[in-house]
Every structure is written in C-alpha cells, then in structure tokens.
Write an enzyme that holds these catalytic residues in place. Structure first.
Site, PDB file in Angstrom:
ATOM      1  N   GLU A 229       2.924  93.051  34.721  1.00 54.66           N
ATOM      2  CA  GLU A 229       3.230  92.658  33.351  1.00 54.66           C
ATOM      3  C   GLU A 229       4.575  91.937  33.337  1.00 54.66           C
ATOM      4  O   GLU A 229       5.362  92.041  34.285  1.00 54.66           O
ATOM      5  CB  GLU A 229       3.341  93.884  32.439  1.00 54.66           C
ATOM      6  N   LYS A 231       8.376  91.641  32.157  1.00 51.46           N
ATOM      7  CA  LYS A 231       9.461  92.519  31.708  1.00 51.46           C
ATOM      8  C   LYS A 231      10.134  91.815  30.537  1.00 51.46           C
ATOM      9  O   LYS A 231      10.895  90.872  30.712  1.00 51.46           O
ATOM     10  CB  LYS A 231      10.473  92.776  32.832  1.00 51.46           C
ATOM     11  N   ARG A 236      13.631  99.010  25.366  1.00 53.42           N
ATOM     12  CA  ARG A 236      12.529  99.948  25.531  1.00 53.42           C
ATOM     13  C   ARG A 236      12.548 100.945  24.374  1.00 53.42           C
ATOM     14  O   ARG A 236      13.594 101.520  24.045  1.00 53.42           O
ATOM     15  CB  ARG A 236      12.699 100.663  26.867  1.00 53.42           C
ATOM     16  N   ARG A 251      15.324 104.239  24.636  1.00 51.31           N
ATOM     17  CA  ARG A 251      14.988 104.809  25.945  1.00 51.31           C
ATOM     18  C   ARG A 251      15.786 106.063  26.263  1.00 51.31           C
ATOM     19  O   ARG A 251      15.338 106.920  27.019  1.00 51.31           O
ATOM     20  CB  ARG A 251      15.192 103.766  27.046  1.00 51.31           C
ATOM     21  N   GLU A 276       8.128  97.620  24.054  1.00 50.47           N
ATOM     22  CA  GLU A 276       9.386  96.868  24.011  1.00 50.47           C
ATOM     23  C   GLU A 276       9.608  96.361  22.600  1.00 50.47           C
ATOM     24  O   GLU A 276       8.715  95.747  21.994  1.00 50.47           O
ATOM     25  CB  GLU A 276       9.311  95.689  24.981  1.00 50.47           C
ATOM     26  N   LYS A 398      10.568  97.151  38.952  1.00 49.71           N
ATOM     27  CA  LYS A 398      10.979  96.030  38.099  1.00 49.71           C
ATOM     28  C   LYS A 398      11.562  94.943  38.997  1.00 49.71           C
ATOM     29  O   LYS A 398      12.430  95.209  39.829  1.00 49.71           O
ATOM     30  CB  LYS A 398      11.986  96.473  37.033  1.00 49.71           C
TER      31      LYS A 398
END
Length: 530
Positions: A229, A231, A236, A251, A276, A398
């Site tokens: 996906e 980023k 978050r 987050r 997100e 990531k």
C-alpha cells in the site's frame, strides 16, 4: 510531594530509557495511594488546573525577588519554574511538605482568588527541589523525558502485565487510578471499561533497511506473500465507535476527537477502524501542511472545516461490531474491511488502494516517484499477519522515500527543556534571499534533533561566542555556521515569513567547513515545493 519531587529530579537527569522505566516502576511500588496515582496523572498529562497559569508563577516570583535580577536569571536559566524555584527566598525553617493529594485537591477546588496565597504557602514549606516540582505540576510543564506510553510501560513492569493490556484499559480509567493499581498488584480483578470507546494499541511497521531488502529479494514466496500500500502523508488514527460513544485517537492514544467533528459525525456504525487522517482537496489527499492547520486544536471554526475538510483513508479493521478481528490474517481482514465499507458506506472515509508490482525494483521506482505527491513511500505487509500490538519485527515494513537535504545558515538559538535546559539546542536556520541591500537571510525552519551530545556541546559553545543580539531567551548569532538539514518535504505556508514550511526538519550534519555564503538560496527551496 517529596517522593514526586525526587522522581522528577531523577527522571530529568536520567537519559536512558530503561533507567527511567526502573525509576517509574519503583515509584509505583513504594508510594501509597492516592499520591502515586496523582503522580501518574501528572506525568501522562491527565491533570489540568483551571486557574493555574505561568503568569501567576511569574507574578508570585516578582513579589519575592528583584525584577531586574529575575529578568537576568530567567534569561540565563531559560525556564520559568526553575527560575522562580531558585529565586524564592528560603524560609528560616521549612514546614512539613504537603502530600501530593493535598496539592492536587487544592489546585482543583481552589478559586482564582485563593490560588496565589495557596501556592505561596506551599512554596514556603519546600526546598528548591520541591518548589521546582510544584511549579512544574502547576503549569503542566513536566518535560522530564517521560511520555504517556513510557509511563504505561512502567505500569506493565510494576504489575508483571503486557503493556497492551494496560493500553486497552487506559481510556476507561480516571485519576488517581486506584482500581488499576489494585489489579496490577493482584488485589482486584481488571477494571471494567464497559461499553466505553477505548483505544486499542496499534500495530506498527519497522523501517525497511538494506539487509531487510536483501532478505525479501531471496524470499521464495516473492511479492505474492505481501500486501503493498501507499504510506500516506498524514497521521495514523484509530476510529472507535462503541455503544458508549465515538472517539478518534492518534497513534499514541491521544483523544483528538474535538479537532475533527466532521469525522465523528460521519460514524453511524459500531467497530474499530485503522487508517490515515488526511485533508481532502478535490477528491484527492492534500499535503501534510494542510493537515497541520487542523492539528492540535481543541475546536475548529466553520471556515476551517470548509477550507481543510478531513478524510480518513482506511487500511485495516480491528473490530466489526463487537467481533474482534485482530487474530485473523491480514488478507481476511482486508476482505472484511471491503465488505464493511460496502455495507456502511461511511462519509469522509475511503479505502486505501493496493499497489501492484512484479518486483522489488518496480516497487522502488514507485517509491522514488512518490516524491511531490501526498505519499511518504510504501508499506509492505504480510498477507498472513495477525494484528499485533506494538512493533513486531518482520510482518510489516515501511519503505519511505529518501529525505531531502539542504545546507542552511544558523540564525537563532534557544535553550531546550529538561536535561537540555542549560544548552542552546533549538535552532532556527535560514536561506539567502536577494533584497534591496543585497542578500539577506530569511528563516525557513527550526530543528532540535539529529545531533549527538558532543555536537550539541560544540554548537552551544559556538553560539555563546558568536551571539550578536539577545531577545529574552533567544540568541541571534553571527550568520557564519552552516547546518545540513534533512527534511521530508516542503510546502507553502502563509504562517511563515519565507512562505514555506518543512516537514520533520532535523540536523543531518554540521558543515564547519562550508562558508555561509555558499548556503542555499530561497529560490532553490521554492522550486522544491510539493
């Protein structure tokens, strides 16, 4: 109050994370209720006193100290609480220290008119260390290197529990946390959160390094085992909708619901979603700079809602109604998320699309081409991974795009906080801009990280010997030192004199060797704006 003051002092001068955890666990083990609970609340930012303001501390200090001496001392120390604590006259005989419970109760229940005498009376009973701790508590400025997350980890260590267990209870608890401590010490069952919308610990990804890439390249399953996906360049968040209410969490578990009422207003379901938070522009995500206009606000105006509308790009589902989906593999959770969105069709939310590629080389090209878009890079997640709290190594990676770097000139410096309060550690830097009298510097960003302790001391010495003017705690320095600054992106910003804002600037290198005249021009930065 004395154990709390001692804890703050030790935390301030203890940089090591594990040592801080040990100090906190020892405090929870040896300080009785309710004082340990009030100390925990202070450290986690769960206390706020209506009438206690820094201006009151300054006013009280000026009643007891010469104004000129106070101004000089504050300029040197750089911290209001520490300055007032040191200048406060020592009584001939100290009285008994108040309990932390007494202080919290007095601050919470006292009127605005009562507070100056109440606070002065406590200050007269304490030594310099106690006065500093009291004033930090009053003003909410406990910068001692302890986050709410670290405090909860210390609670877990104290009770021999997993941190995730405490995370899932935390938002259903209130100071001074008697039921929590009773459970941790085996004296009671776990506190019940009932139908409250509590935060669930997030699953986090690890940075993808060269060695990890090499292992991925040798994986016989190849990319088929991974869900890829984008980023997204936002923050978050977790949406929690339960019978007891709806919350939007960052987050770190901070409740940011008040800043995004349009997101909460779109919730007509029960469940927990992971995604997100972005700002929407013409059916596409906008830059992080647009999102910053909405962050850290307790409330927003109708104009702000219209100019910076929120959007949640979803990529995982933790609960569908009361059903816990976290043990399921990611591939199944993705299918459940797609079915959930098809069924509920929530406004201001959409599905994060998947990225397809036949090789790591192709993914690398996509990652590098993401520069200038509303993406920071790529996420690689194993399709068979359960949703695990924390940052387990291996299931999620990531792969961020490489940062920009620019050589910029140090302009201003200010003292830091906590153990850096004696050092000039916050730096403002600028780029050259042509003006009617020739080139001049215009500020383009601030940084307070990226350097070692040895580099910090060298910078502090240089700043002190090259100061040309002072503005309170800020020093303007000779435009002669170049810092290589790393940052993630540049955006337009009318709030800054240069018209630009950097995302995540940090000191990458100190260019002792480079003449300041050779640093970047503002037009170079303007050409990089995304």
């Amino acid at each position: 109050m004395k154990p709390f003051a001692l804890l703050l002092e030790r935390l301030l001068y203890t940089p090591q994370r594990n040592a801080k955890l040990a100090l906190l666990a020892d405090y929870f083990a040896h300080v009785p209720d309710p004082d340990r609970g009030w100390g925990l609340a202070a450290l986690t930012g769960s206390l706020a006193f209506r009438h206690a303001r820094p201006g009151l501390v300054r006013e009280l200090a000026l009643r007891r100290a010469d104004p000129v001496l106070f101004a000089w001392s504050y300029d040197f120390v750089g911290d209001l609480a520490e300055t007032a604590a040191l200048l406060w006259p020592e009584p001939q005989r100290h009285g008994a220290w108040p309990r932390l419970e007494e202080v919290v109760g007095g601050l919470a229940e006292g009127s605005r008119a009562d507070l100056p005498d109440l606070l002065a009376g406590w200050l007269d009973r304490l030594d310099a260390s106690g006065r500093w701790a009291l004033l930090k508590l009053v003003t909410g400025g406990l910068r001692v290197g302890v986050s709410a997350r670290l405090a909860r980890l210390a609670l877990a260590a104290h009770g021999g529990r997993e941190a995730a267990e405490i995370e899932e209870l935390w938002h259903g608890l209130e100071p001074p946390y008697r039921p929590l401590f009773a459970w941790l010490e085996g004296k009671a069952p776990p506190p019940s959160t009932g139908d409250l919308p509590v935060f669930r610990p997030l699953m986090l990804a690890n940075p993808l390094e060269e060695a990890d890439l090499a292992r991925l390249a040798e994986d016989p399953e190849g990319l088929d085992a991974w869900q890829v996906e984008w980023k997204w360049d936002g923050i978050r968040i977790q949406i929690v909708a339960a019978p007891g209410g709806v919350r939007l969490y960052s987050r770190g578990g901070d409740d940011i619901s008040g800043a995004f009422p349009e997101i909460l207003g779109a919730v007509r379901f029960e469940g927990v979603l992971d995604g997100e938070l972005l700002v929407q522009r013409e059916d596409a995500p906008a830059s992080f700079n647009d999102l910053q206009q909405r962050l850290n606000r307790k409330s927003v105006t109708p104009r702000m809602l219209a100019d910076y509308p929120g959007l949640v790009r979803l990529y995982d589902i933790l609960f569908d109604g009361p059903e816990d989906l976290r043990p399921l593999p990611l591939a199944e959770r993705r299918a459940r998320l797609e079915a959930f969105l098809e069924r509920e069709r929530p406004a201001r939310m959409d599905l994060s699309p998947l990225v397809t590629a036949t090789s790591l080389e192709a993914l690398d090209r996509l990652r590098r081409e993401a520069r200038g878009m509303a993406m920071e890079g790529l996420m690689l997640k194993r399709r068979d991974s359960a949703y695990l709290a924390g940052r387990p190594k291996g299931p999620w990676w990531k792969w961020k795009r490489d940062p920009h770097t620019l050589d910029l000139v140090l302009m201003y410096a200010q003292r830091g906080h906590g153990r850096r309060s004696s050092f000039y550690s916050d730096f403002t830097f600028g780029a050259w801009q042509e003006g009617p009298r020739g080139p001049g510097l215009v500020p383009v960003g601030k940084a307070y990280s990226g350097y070692t302790d040895a580099e910090l001391m060298a910078l502090d010495r240089w700043i002190r010997s090259h100061t040309v003017r002072r503005f309170g705690p800020v020093r303007e320095v000779e435009p002669a030192l170049v810092l290589e600054i790393a940052f993630d992106s540049l955006h337009r910003s009318p709030r800054h004199k240069s018209g630009l804002a950097m995302r995540f600037p940090r000191v990458h290198r100190i260019r002792w060797d480079k003449p300041a005249a050779e640093a970047e021009r503002l037009e170079v930065l303007e050409a990089m704006v995304s």
